[in-house]
Design an enzyme around this catalytic site. Structure first.
Site, PDB file in Angstrom:
ATOM      1  N   PRO A  55       0.819  -1.211   0.000  1.00 36.05           N
ATOM      2  CA  PRO A  55       0.000   0.000   0.000  1.00 36.05           C
ATOM      3  C   PRO A  55       0.853   1.261   0.000  1.00 36.05           C
ATOM      4  CG  PRO A  55      -0.124  -1.115   2.128  1.00 36.05           C
ATOM      5  CD  PRO A  55       0.698  -1.966   1.237  1.00 36.05           C
ATOM      6  N   GLU A  56       0.674   2.092  -0.996  1.00 35.18           N
ATOM      7  CA  GLU A  56       1.270   3.424  -0.996  1.00 35.18           C
ATOM      8  C   GLU A  56       0.122   4.418  -0.953  1.00 35.18           C
ATOM      9  OE1 GLU A  56       4.616   4.033  -3.602  1.00 35.18           O
ATOM     10  OE2 GLU A  56       5.092   1.915  -3.638  1.00 35.18           O
ATOM     11  N   LYS A  59       1.008   8.150   3.734  1.00 39.19           N
ATOM     12  CA  LYS A  59       0.519   6.785   3.945  1.00 39.19           C
ATOM     13  C   LYS A  59      -0.118   6.606   5.319  1.00 39.19           C
ATOM     14  CE  LYS A  59       4.501   5.652   1.936  1.00 39.19           C
ATOM     15  NZ  LYS A  59       5.649   4.931   1.351  1.00 39.19           N
ATOM     16  N   HIS A  62      -4.834 -13.798   9.064  1.00 39.89           N
ATOM     17  CA  HIS A  62      -3.954 -12.843   9.729  1.00 39.89           C
ATOM     18  C   HIS A  62      -4.718 -11.718  10.410  1.00 39.89           C
ATOM     19  CE1 HIS A  62      -0.534 -14.926   8.066  1.00 39.89           C
ATOM     20  NE2 HIS A  62      -1.016 -14.797   6.853  1.00 39.89           N
ATOM     21  N   ARG A  75       2.486  -9.279   7.859  1.00 44.73           N
ATOM     22  CA  ARG A  75       3.856  -9.081   8.347  1.00 44.73           C
ATOM     23  C   ARG A  75       3.986  -8.226   9.600  1.00 44.73           C
ATOM     24  NH1 ARG A  75       7.171  -8.416   2.757  1.00 44.73           N
ATOM     25  NH2 ARG A  75       5.168  -8.664   1.774  1.00 44.73           N
ATOM     26  N   ARG A  94      17.070  -2.278  -1.317  1.00 42.83           N
ATOM     27  CA  ARG A  94      15.862  -2.525  -2.086  1.00 42.83           C
ATOM     28  C   ARG A  94      16.222  -2.438  -3.555  1.00 42.83           C
ATOM     29  NH1 ARG A  94      14.963   0.210   1.837  1.00 42.83           N
ATOM     30  NH2 ARG A  94      12.757   0.235   2.170  1.00 42.83           N
TER      31      ARG A  94
END
Length: 311
Positions: A2-3, A61, A100, A130, A294
Site C-alpha cells: 500500500p502506498e 501513507k 492474519h 507481516r 531494495r
DNA sequence: CCAGTAGCCTGCTTGC
DNA sequence: TGCAAGCAGGCTACTG
C-alpha cells in the site's frame, strides 16, 4: 504494497462505511499490532470503546479517524499505518476470521436508517500478514503551517503529500537544493515529501527521465517541476484505477492484488524493453540495481547515470 | 540538524 | 526432502 493511492482508497471506503458509527467493542488479537499505542493492547481496547468515529483523513501513507466522546468534538484519533501488508476490511459480524486477523473493532449502526444498511452493526478488521503496520490512538495537535488544521502528534513530522491542496512544489524544490543526497533517497523521505514508496518512486523517475542517483542539489527548477508533476500523475493514475474497488461491503486495500500492475513501466520490468525508447525507435532494456537494500529499476538509455552520482 | 543504516516481520522462492 | 538464505520494503530508533 500500500502506498498513497491505496491508502486513499481505504480512506474513502471508511468514510462510506464507518464514519459516524460508535465503537461498541474492541479485541486485539495480536498485541504487536498495537505496539505504537501508549499502554499497549489493554489500554487500546479500553480507550477506544465507546467513542464515535468521525470522517477519516490521510496524510501520505498515514490514515486516521478522529474520535469523539458523546456530545464533544474530536481531540484524538485512531491512527492506522498499513506497513507492508496491512488491510482494513469492513465485514458483517460473524463472517469467518481471516488467517492474519490482528484487531477486531465492532461498530454499532448509526441509529435511524437513512442510508442503506446504516442501522446494521459492522465489524472493522485490521488484517496484516507481516505486522509492520498497526493501529494506535494519538492526540490531535495543530499543524505548524496551518494551526486550524489538526493532525495526530505522531504524524506532525510527515510532510504534505502531492495530493494535498496545500502541497508546495517550490518549497520542495528549495529543499532539494539544500540537501546533499540522491534523488530517490529524497523521494522516499517522508519528511520531505510524503506518500511515495519504492514502486512509485521508480515510476515517477522514469516518467521524468531522471536517474535515481542524481544529486538533488544539481536539479534545476524545470527538472524538479517535471519530477513532482510525474509523481502527481502516477498517483492520480493509480487512484483512478483503484478507486472503484470498494462499492460493496468490503474495503479492500491489498496493493498486492495488483490493479496497478498493468501500468508499470519500470518496476518489476527488468529485462523488458523500455516502452518509451521503443516508441522512439530505439532499443533499451530495463535494468534493476540493488540500492538502499531494495531494488531500483530504470532505463539506462533515457535515464542515464549522472556523471557525479550520489547513491 | 542532516545523512545513512540496523532491525522489525512473515511467507514465498531459490539454492545446496 | 529439508533446511537455510534471499527477497519483498515503510518506518523508527539509532549512530556518526
Amino acid at each position: 504494497m500500500p502506498e498513497l493511492p491505496e491508502v486513499e482508497v481505504v480512506r474513502r471506503g471508511l468514510e462510506t462505511w464507518a464514519a459516524g458509527r460508535p465503537v461498541s467493542g474492541v479485541e486485539v488479537v495480536e498485541p504487536r499490532s498495537t505496539r505504537r499505542h501508549d499502554g499497549g493492547a489493554p489500554a487500546f481496547e479500553s480507550q477506544l470503546s465507546g467513542l464515535r468515529l468521525a470522517v477519516p483523513e490521510r496524510r501520505g501513507k498515514y490514515l486516521w479517524v478522529p474520535l469523539a466522546a458523546a456530545g464533544s468534538t474530536p481531540d484524538r484519533a485512531l491512527v492506522a499505518h498499513l506497513g507492508m501488508s496491512g488491510q482494513l476490511l469492513v465485514n458483517s459480524p460473524g463472517d469467518p476470521d481471516p488467517r492474519h486477523l490482528r484487531i477486531r473493532i465492532l461498530l454499532e449502526g448509526e441509529g435511524e436508517g437513512e442510508g442503506e444498511d446504516s442501522g446494521t452493526a459492522l465489524e472493522l478488521r485490521f488484517v496484516d500478514q507481516r505486522i509492520f503496520g498497526g493501529l494506535f490512538i494519538d492526540a490531535l495537535v495543530p499543524t505548524s503551517d496551518r494551526p486550524d488544521q489538526l493532525v495526530p502528534a505522531s504524524v506532525a513530522h510527515i510532510a504534505r503529500d502531492p495530493l494535498d491542496p496545500h502541497f508546495d512544489p517550490d518549497a520542495v524544490y528549495q529543499r532539494f537544493r539544500r540537501r546533499r543526497t540522491g534523488l530517490k533517497r529524497a523521494l522516499l523521505d517522508q519528511g520531505l515529501i510524503s506518500g511515495i514508496g519504492n514502486i512509485y518512486a521508480d515510476e515517477a523517475l522514469w516518467q521524468a527521465r531522471l536517474h535515481y542517483a542524481r544529486p538533488t542539489e544539481t536539479l534545476n527548477r524545470s527538472e524538479s517541476g517535471r519530477l513532482l508533476t510525474a509523481v502527481h500523475a502516477v498517483m492520480v493514475q493509480a487512484l483512478a484505477q483503484g478507486g472503484t474497488s470498494f462499492d460493496s461491503l468490503y474495503v479492500n486495500v491489498n496493493g498486492e492484488s495488483g490493479y496497478f500492475d498493468r501500468s508499470l513501466n519500470v518496476y518489476g520490468q527488468a529485462g523488458r524493453p523500455c516502452a518509451r525508447c521503443a516508441a522512439e525507435g530505439h532499443q533499451s532494456l530495463i535494468v534493476k540495481d540493488r540500492f538502499m537494500n531494495r531494488s531500483s529499476a530504470y532505463c539506462p538509455r533515457c535515464q542515464p547515470v549522472p556523471r557525479r552520482a550520489r547513491w
